[in-house]
Every structure is written in structure tokens, then in C-alpha cells.
Design a protein around this motif. Sequence first.
Motif, short mmCIF file in Angstrom:
data_model
loop_
_atom_site.label_atom_id
_atom_site.label_comp_id
_atom_site.label_asym_id
_atom_site.label_seq_id
_atom_site.Cartn_x
_atom_site.Cartn_y
_atom_site.Cartn_z
N ASN A 157 0.76 -1.08 -0.10
CA ASN A 157 -0.12 -0.05 0.10
C ASN A 157 0.86 1.32 0.03
O ASN A 157 0.47 2.18 -0.56
CB ASN A 157 -0.88 0.24 1.26
N ILE A 158 1.83 1.41 0.95
CA ILE A 158 3.03 2.35 0.74
C ILE A 158 3.42 2.82 -0.92
O ILE A 158 3.34 3.95 -1.19
CB ILE A 158 4.12 2.09 1.65
N VAL A 159 3.65 1.55 -1.41
CA VAL A 159 4.15 1.64 -2.99
C VAL A 159 3.10 2.43 -3.73
O VAL A 159 2.94 3.35 -4.52
CB VAL A 159 4.64 0.71 -3.52
N ASP A 160 1.90 1.64 -3.58
CA ASP A 160 0.79 2.02 -4.50
C ASP A 160 -0.08 3.16 -4.19
O ASP A 160 -0.50 3.83 -5.21
CB ASP A 160 -0.22 0.72 -4.38
N PHE A 161 -0.14 3.74 -2.91
CA PHE A 161 -0.95 4.83 -2.67
C PHE A 161 -0.02 6.20 -2.30
O PHE A 161 -0.84 7.37 -2.44
CB PHE A 161 -1.76 4.24 -1.31
N THR A 162 1.00 6.17 -2.00
CA THR A 162 1.98 7.41 -1.70
C THR A 162 2.09 8.46 -2.79
O THR A 162 2.26 7.82 -4.00
CB THR A 162 3.26 7.01 -1.15
N ARG A 163 1.39 9.46 -2.60
CA ARG A 163 1.35 10.43 -3.88
C ARG A 163 2.75 11.16 -3.90
O ARG A 163 3.62 11.33 -2.89
CB ARG A 163 0.15 11.50 -3.58
N PRO A 171 5.57 13.18 2.07
CA PRO A 171 7.13 13.06 2.50
C PRO A 171 7.74 11.74 2.06
O PRO A 171 8.82 11.82 1.89
CB PRO A 171 6.84 13.45 4.04
N ALA A 172 7.01 10.64 2.54
CA ALA A 172 7.62 9.36 2.17
C ALA A 172 8.03 9.36 0.72
O ALA A 172 9.11 8.74 0.32
CB ALA A 172 6.42 8.35 2.28
N TYR A 173 7.35 9.93 -0.23
CA TYR A 173 7.86 10.02 -1.55
C TYR A 173 8.90 10.95 -1.80
O TYR A 173 9.85 10.46 -2.45
CB TYR A 173 6.44 10.37 -2.46
N LEU A 174 8.87 12.24 -1.26
CA LEU A 174 9.90 13.33 -1.49
C LEU A 174 11.40 12.63 -0.75
O LEU A 174 12.44 13.05 -1.34
CB LEU A 174 9.61 14.35 -0.75
N LYS A 175 11.10 11.81 0.16
CA LYS A 175 12.31 11.29 0.88
C LYS A 175 12.95 10.24 0.14
O LYS A 175 14.07 9.36 0.77
CB LYS A 175 12.06 10.97 2.28
N GLY A 176 12.25 9.81 -1.06
CA GLY A 176 12.82 8.39 -1.78
C GLY A 176 12.49 7.11 -1.33
O GLY A 176 13.16 6.17 -1.51
N ARG A 177 11.64 7.18 -0.21
CA ARG A 177 11.18 5.89 0.58
C ARG A 177 10.48 5.01 -0.54
O ARG A 177 10.61 3.60 -0.15
CB ARG A 177 10.40 6.29 1.76
N ILE A 178 9.85 5.36 -1.32
CA ILE A 178 8.95 4.50 -2.18
C ILE A 178 9.75 3.64 -2.91
O ILE A 178 9.39 2.34 -3.12
CB ILE A 178 8.10 5.27 -3.03
N GLY A 179 10.99 3.93 -3.52
CA GLY A 179 11.80 2.90 -4.27
C GLY A 179 12.37 2.05 -3.31
O GLY A 179 12.79 0.91 -3.65
N ASP A 180 12.82 2.50 -2.05
CA ASP A 180 13.29 1.32 -1.06
C ASP A 180 12.51 0.29 -0.67
O ASP A 180 12.62 -0.78 -0.51
CB ASP A 180 13.87 1.90 0.00
N VAL A 181 11.20 0.91 -0.63
CA VAL A 181 10.04 -0.25 -0.10
C VAL A 181 9.71 -0.94 -1.39
O VAL A 181 9.47 -2.37 -1.05
CB VAL A 181 9.00 0.79 0.43
N GLN A 182 9.74 -0.46 -2.58
CA GLN A 182 9.51 -1.62 -3.72
C GLN A 182 10.61 -2.42 -3.70
O GLN A 182 10.37 -3.64 -3.92
CB GLN A 182 9.32 -0.62 -4.88
N ARG A 183 11.61 -2.24 -3.53
CA ARG A 183 13.06 -3.10 -3.64
C ARG A 183 12.94 -4.01 -2.58
O ARG A 183 13.14 -5.19 -2.74
CB ARG A 183 14.15 -2.39 -3.65
N GLU A 184 12.61 -3.71 -1.29
CA GLU A 184 12.62 -4.62 -0.07
C GLU A 184 11.08 -5.57 -0.53
O GLU A 184 11.16 -6.65 -0.03
CB GLU A 184 12.13 -3.86 1.24
#
Length: 457
Positions: A276-282, A286-299
Motif C-alpha cells: 500500500n505504501i508503494v501503490d498509494f503514496t502520492r 514526505p514518504a515519496y519526497l524522501k525517496g522511501r518508495i523506491g526502497d520499499v518497492q525493492r524490499e
Amino acid sequence: MATHVRCGALFTGKDDAERASQTLVVEAGRLAYVGPTEAAPKMGKGDTVLDYGELFVMPGLQDVHTHLAYGNAKTEEDIDLYQPMEFRSIRGLFFAQKCLAAGYTSICSPGDAGQLSLSVRNAIDYGLFDGPRVTAAGRYLTTRQGLTDWYPTWIGVPDTSIGRLVTSRDEAIEEIRVQVKNGVDCIKVALDGVQRRPDGEFIAAFNQEEITAIVTEAHRLGRKVVVHARGREATLYAARAGVDLIFHAYYLDQECIDAILESGSAIGPTLTFPRNIVDFTRPTEPAYLKGRIGDVQREYETACANLRKAREAGIPFMTGTDSGFAVTPYGEWHAREIEIFVKDLGFTPAAALRAATAVTAGFMAKGGSLGVLEPGRAADFIAVAGSPLEDVAILQDKARIRHVHIAGKRLAVAERGYDPRQVTDQAWTNWNDLYTQDRVAELGIRPARAKPALQDS
């Protein structure tokens, strides 16, 4: 007096296929008969009939990872600081009913502030309110390297936190004894968190001797143990210590798998939360701007590859979602975990449904009576429009959850909205960005120019 439930299709939680022309007979909250309608006991005086002949009847669903204290939080501060404990308990009961309406007759609340989950559990068990069965934990046991110790050392951990910082083995043992005295069903341990070695591997928050002592004491007192363990080291320590349930286990390897098979532990991967973090974060968040989405997708991709190996090795999997965050609101995405089991972990629909019923029930308080529809078990079941064996995703459609029964009683929770700005969103986060001149120019924003002051004539 008994209730006879005529089923259009029946999935018992034990079989791979549905059964046609089946009847459940409920007496005193338990199943007295489960089988072909033609062989069912005759109706007695005062007995009632429920005609679910057009519906798919199955055991009530189970979520082993729903945090009733969190309140659909957007920040850790939302969880711990901005509402009093008394309000959080009332809010937790409200959100527990959201889970019930989604077809979840049992939830585990693994790690909550104070005695919040205990209070919600007791209010439901004592008949004050309708709600799901709740398996309750107290505060997470954590150390300086563990999840929930997220406050600076110069502030310290507030008493309202979901985490209980322990600084020695003896302190951990004493906290277990306090929680057991208060009546918890299970002990939650933050066995790792955010600390990593230079090579990126997560560092276990407790060493092997410490976690073994914690598990030994909890088991001695008759309580199960669940741990947060994303990393390989914590997963290995947990298995060697004989914990009952390991959340996440995303970086487990063959040594971990072998240890888990030996210990008999189960895994609750909780993949709905990162998905859900990957799919829903816009992009503005902040989670997107901090680059977290790529890390979460890889994990997520790493986790699915590793967890498929664990499933193939025969490790039992339990369903849970980490509900209670803004990306996993109560009553919304619980059944997405079942779909993920099928799509990304290689479960058959029947195996995924068994995981969400019979298998996950094994961790719940009084779980031996839950999760399977057979004589002698609790009459906890739902009636669904459509067959989840054909498409497990339909369980995410709340309109298809036509009826929910706990101990044979049909429960209906009125749909009620709420204003999250009053109930949850209290953190003082007013901007998502730092508006330097360079950043403003990059965004294409044109600052308004001050009007010239009027000149005296």
C-alpha cells in the motif's frame, strides 16, 4: 433452541473445495452440525432458519496484525502523543467494529499503548459492545536498536508510547510479568528496527541470550510471543528462541528457514503495508519526497522472493496487514493480504483462505475453537456474495460481506464516518517541503511582489 443456516456454498477452512447443499446448526454459540442439508437434524420447536442459499459461507476471517492504538496514524507522533489514553481506547473500539464489518471476526492487536487492547477486548467479551474477538498484547519490548524507541535520548520514551524501553534482561522479564498480571494474551518484542550495519544488514535489537530468556519466561507464564523482525539476524534469533510468530522476515535465508522449521514458528509477512505504501503514496507526500518508495518497492520484491522459498519449505503463514496507519485504514484492506498471498507468494486461493482462517486462528486466544467450521467449534462465520475460491479479491468488497456471525449471533455494524482531522491528525506538520529560493524556482512558483507604498502628495 438452534439456528439452522442453509448455505449456497460452504468452505470449512479445512478443504480445498467448497461444498454444495450444506447446513450449519448452531446451538449455544457453537456448531452442533456441519454437513449435507439432507442429513441435518430435524427442526425443533423454537428453532430458526437463516436462508443463505445464494451465498458463500466460510469461517470468519482473521487478521493477526491490527494495531488498535494507532488510529490510522500518519506519523509516530500521532500514535503516541496527541490523544489521551482514554480517548484512544474508545477510538480503538470504534475501529475494531470497522474490522468486524469487513468480515474479520478475530484480530490480534500486537503491541499497543497501556492497556488499550485489553480494555477493548474486555468491553467486547463482557458484552458491553459488539466487535470482533481481540487477542491483546501490551507495549512492545524494545531496546535502543529496536522499533518504537524513536524518541531522542534527551527526551526519553513517554509513558503513552506503544514501546517499553528495557535496558536489561531482568527489566525485560519484569515487564513480561507485569503485562501477564494485567492479562495480556501475548507478548510483543521489537527484535529489530532501523539500525543497520555498514553492509546494510539489520541489527538485532536483542542478542540471542536475551530473546531466548524473554521467550522462555513468556512461555513459562503461558503466553505466546510475536516479534517484529525484518532482518536476517533477528529472524534467526527469533526462530532459535522458539517464538510463536515472526512478523515480516523479509531477509530470511536458508539458515533461517531451517531454524524456523525446527522451532515450529509461523511467519506473518504483513505485505499489505509495504504494498500500500508503494501503490498509494502520492508524489507530494514526505514518504515519496524522501525517496522511501523506491526502497520499499525493492524490499517488497526481495521479501516476496525469500518468502516464496519459506512457503515452499512448508513454513505456516498467517495473514495480517499492519492496519492502523493512514495507508492501511481499519476495515479497508485486510483481505488484500489474501490476494497478495495468491498473486505474489504462490498460494492457491484455497490455501490463502485457509491461511486467513484455520492457520491464523492458531495464534489467537482460544484459537483452537476458531477458524474452522466443524462441530464443537465456535460459530464464527461470514456469508459472502460470490466465491472467493474463484477470485479472492472479492473479499475486499465490503458490499459482498452480507452477514457476519460471532458465536452464532448475526452482528451488523452501522456505517459511520468520522473527521480524521479531529480524531487522528494532530501532528504539527504544516509543509511537505523546504521552500528555498532554488526550490521555489524549481517548482515554477512565482512569489507575489509587494505593492509599492503610496507616496505622500
